[in-house]
Write a protein that holds these residues in place. Sequence first.
Motif, short mmCIF file in Angstrom:
data_model
loop_
_atom_site.label_atom_id
_atom_site.label_comp_id
_atom_site.label_asym_id
_atom_site.label_seq_id
_atom_site.Cartn_x
_atom_site.Cartn_y
_atom_site.Cartn_z
N ASP A 1 0.85 -1.19 0.00
CA ASP A 1 0.00 0.00 0.00
C ASP A 1 0.88 1.24 0.00
O ASP A 1 1.97 1.24 0.59
CB ASP A 1 -0.90 -0.02 1.24
CG ASP A 1 -1.67 1.27 1.40
OD1 ASP A 1 -2.59 1.52 0.62
OD2 ASP A 1 -1.33 2.04 2.32
N GLY A 2 0.41 2.30 -0.67
CA GLY A 2 1.20 3.51 -0.79
C GLY A 2 1.51 4.15 0.55
O GLY A 2 2.62 4.66 0.77
N PHE A 3 0.57 4.14 1.48
CA PHE A 3 0.77 4.72 2.80
C PHE A 3 1.95 4.06 3.51
O PHE A 3 2.85 4.72 4.03
CB PHE A 3 -0.52 4.56 3.62
CG PHE A 3 -0.39 4.96 5.07
CD1 PHE A 3 -0.55 6.28 5.45
CD2 PHE A 3 -0.12 4.02 6.05
CE1 PHE A 3 -0.44 6.66 6.79
CE2 PHE A 3 -0.01 4.37 7.39
CZ PHE A 3 -0.18 5.69 7.75
N VAL A 4 1.93 2.73 3.51
CA VAL A 4 3.00 1.98 4.18
C VAL A 4 4.30 2.08 3.40
O VAL A 4 5.38 2.22 3.99
CB VAL A 4 2.58 0.51 4.37
CG1 VAL A 4 3.73 -0.30 4.94
CG2 VAL A 4 1.36 0.41 5.26
N ARG A 5 4.21 2.02 2.09
CA ARG A 5 5.42 2.07 1.26
C ARG A 5 6.17 3.38 1.45
O ARG A 5 7.39 3.40 1.60
CB ARG A 5 5.04 1.86 -0.21
CG ARG A 5 6.25 1.75 -1.15
CD ARG A 5 5.83 1.25 -2.52
NE ARG A 5 4.80 2.09 -3.13
CZ ARG A 5 3.53 1.71 -3.30
NH1 ARG A 5 3.16 0.49 -2.92
NH2 ARG A 5 2.66 2.50 -3.85
N ASP A 6 5.44 4.50 1.45
CA ASP A 6 6.08 5.80 1.65
C ASP A 6 6.73 5.88 3.04
O ASP A 6 7.83 6.43 3.19
CB ASP A 6 5.05 6.92 1.50
CG ASP A 6 4.59 7.08 0.06
OD1 ASP A 6 5.22 6.51 -0.83
OD2 ASP A 6 3.58 7.78 -0.15
N PHE A 7 6.05 5.34 4.03
CA PHE A 7 6.57 5.36 5.39
C PHE A 7 7.87 4.56 5.48
O PHE A 7 8.88 5.04 6.03
CB PHE A 7 5.53 4.78 6.35
CG PHE A 7 6.00 4.64 7.77
CD1 PHE A 7 6.15 5.76 8.58
CD2 PHE A 7 6.29 3.39 8.29
CE1 PHE A 7 6.58 5.63 9.89
CE2 PHE A 7 6.73 3.25 9.61
CZ PHE A 7 6.87 4.37 10.41
N CYS A 8 7.89 3.38 4.92
CA CYS A 8 9.07 2.52 5.00
C CYS A 8 10.23 3.08 4.18
O CYS A 8 11.40 2.97 4.58
CB CYS A 8 8.73 1.10 4.53
SG CYS A 8 7.61 0.23 5.66
N MET A 9 9.94 3.70 3.04
CA MET A 9 11.00 4.30 2.22
C MET A 9 11.64 5.48 2.96
O MET A 9 12.86 5.67 2.91
CB MET A 9 10.44 4.74 0.87
CG MET A 9 10.11 3.60 -0.08
SD MET A 9 9.37 4.15 -1.63
CE MET A 9 10.70 5.15 -2.30
N GLY A 10 10.81 6.27 3.64
CA GLY A 10 11.35 7.38 4.42
C GLY A 10 12.23 6.90 5.54
O GLY A 10 13.30 7.46 5.81
N LEU A 11 11.80 5.83 6.21
CA LEU A 11 12.59 5.26 7.29
C LEU A 11 13.93 4.74 6.79
O LEU A 11 14.96 4.90 7.44
CB LEU A 11 11.83 4.10 7.95
CG LEU A 11 10.77 4.44 8.98
CD1 LEU A 11 10.09 3.17 9.44
CD2 LEU A 11 11.38 5.16 10.18
#
Length: 448
Positions: free
Chosen positions: A67-77
């Motif tokens: 999901d985009g929400f989770v993907r963006d979060f993990c990429m930022g981390l």
Amino acid sequence: MSLPKAFASPEEYFEECFDFFTKYKFVLDGMNTDILINNTLDNINIPCLEFLDVYDENFTLHDGINDGFVRDFCMGLERLNVSYGEVKERANSVDLEAPVGTKKKYEVATLAKEVEDLCYIYGCDTVIDIGSGLGYLDQIFYEATGHNVLGLECNLSHYARAVDRQMKYHDRSLKNVIYLHHRVTKNSGQEIEQNLRDYFRNHGAVCITGLHSCGDLAVEGMSVFFKMEDARTLIMMPCCYHKMERRGERFVNFPMSGVLKAVFERRDGEELLGVPFMRLAAHPTHNGRSLEQMVFSLMSRAVLQLYAFTNKCKVSRNRRKAVKVKKCDTFEDYITQAATEGFTLVPNLPIYGDMPISDEDEHHQRINNFDLDKLRALWQSYPQLKFKKAAVYILMQNLMQPVVENFLLYDRLLYLKEMGVQNCEHRKFFNEGQSPRCIALIAAKETT
């Protein structure tokens, strides 16, 4: 190393951290007890979450949700994360014989060995233990090295017990391990130097250390390190950042470096980096409990908080651990403990109309102040999806914790360098499964 590889400068790193923290402000900008009051979980919108088994021990946000929400979060981390490498297991040559838990024994023995090695490398024959507690670290270090130790403890009870333990079990160390009742501040340098002259007249180079340096204590240790001429090395393990002193909405000792201070002012940092942020920085990501158990604890306490809020009250703990969650298999068990012995509801306003509450009324209210039927109904009103969102919230906090803590510790590292101490680093000493605190600050002054 505290600057992630993706960044060319500390300023660039701090700026991107602010962007990331702002985007996921709901994860780090409020108290966990208030997530239902603030509708915090509504910020988590993940399609098909109700069909995912988030409680499976192999489930992770990284690969468990497409999901985009989770993907963006993990990429930022991924950009902001710092790797400290594997922990090197160390065994001290002296065993800690004391009635303490396995975790404490592991921490004391490991840090004692690290201090011993640091003293050997830099030629230190004396250690100052800031926040020495009951003296476990001091005695195991002395027995391994024979070096002098000055233990400084502000808690009078801990100090007295350390002296008592020494007299009973470690009388051979009486001339070499000295305990003093003293609260360390940034102005303690001269007094500590005088104590060293009094007790260890011919001492050489000094190592300053501290295990579980709560609140501002690690910063005060850094200040003493700067000001003491004989202080050669520093090794501190900070914790409880949320207990640091504040003036108004700002912490006295954060930010510290000139770089972060400039970014902090541009980004109105006090609006974001408050007590909840610091609490997350100190939050252990491994506590030996399953995610399902953590969700139960989080939601149970949040329901209690919401109940109090809707009744214009606040929740007051009657003891340090208000509810023994390990003894709770159901929400019924939780509220029974909470209502009978764990918590008290206290009205936000101490008066009704123009009449103050009488002692008799307040006593009655404190005994009969929870409506258990309403608490049960409130708990049952939340669907399983809400609990799964709480699980994702916990996972997000656990993943953010190392980034938040590194943000704070890197500021201190830069401050040390600005003060002329170039030989400094953060190092991971403890395995996360064995100790909630893992990172130590190590610094050494250059010698001529």
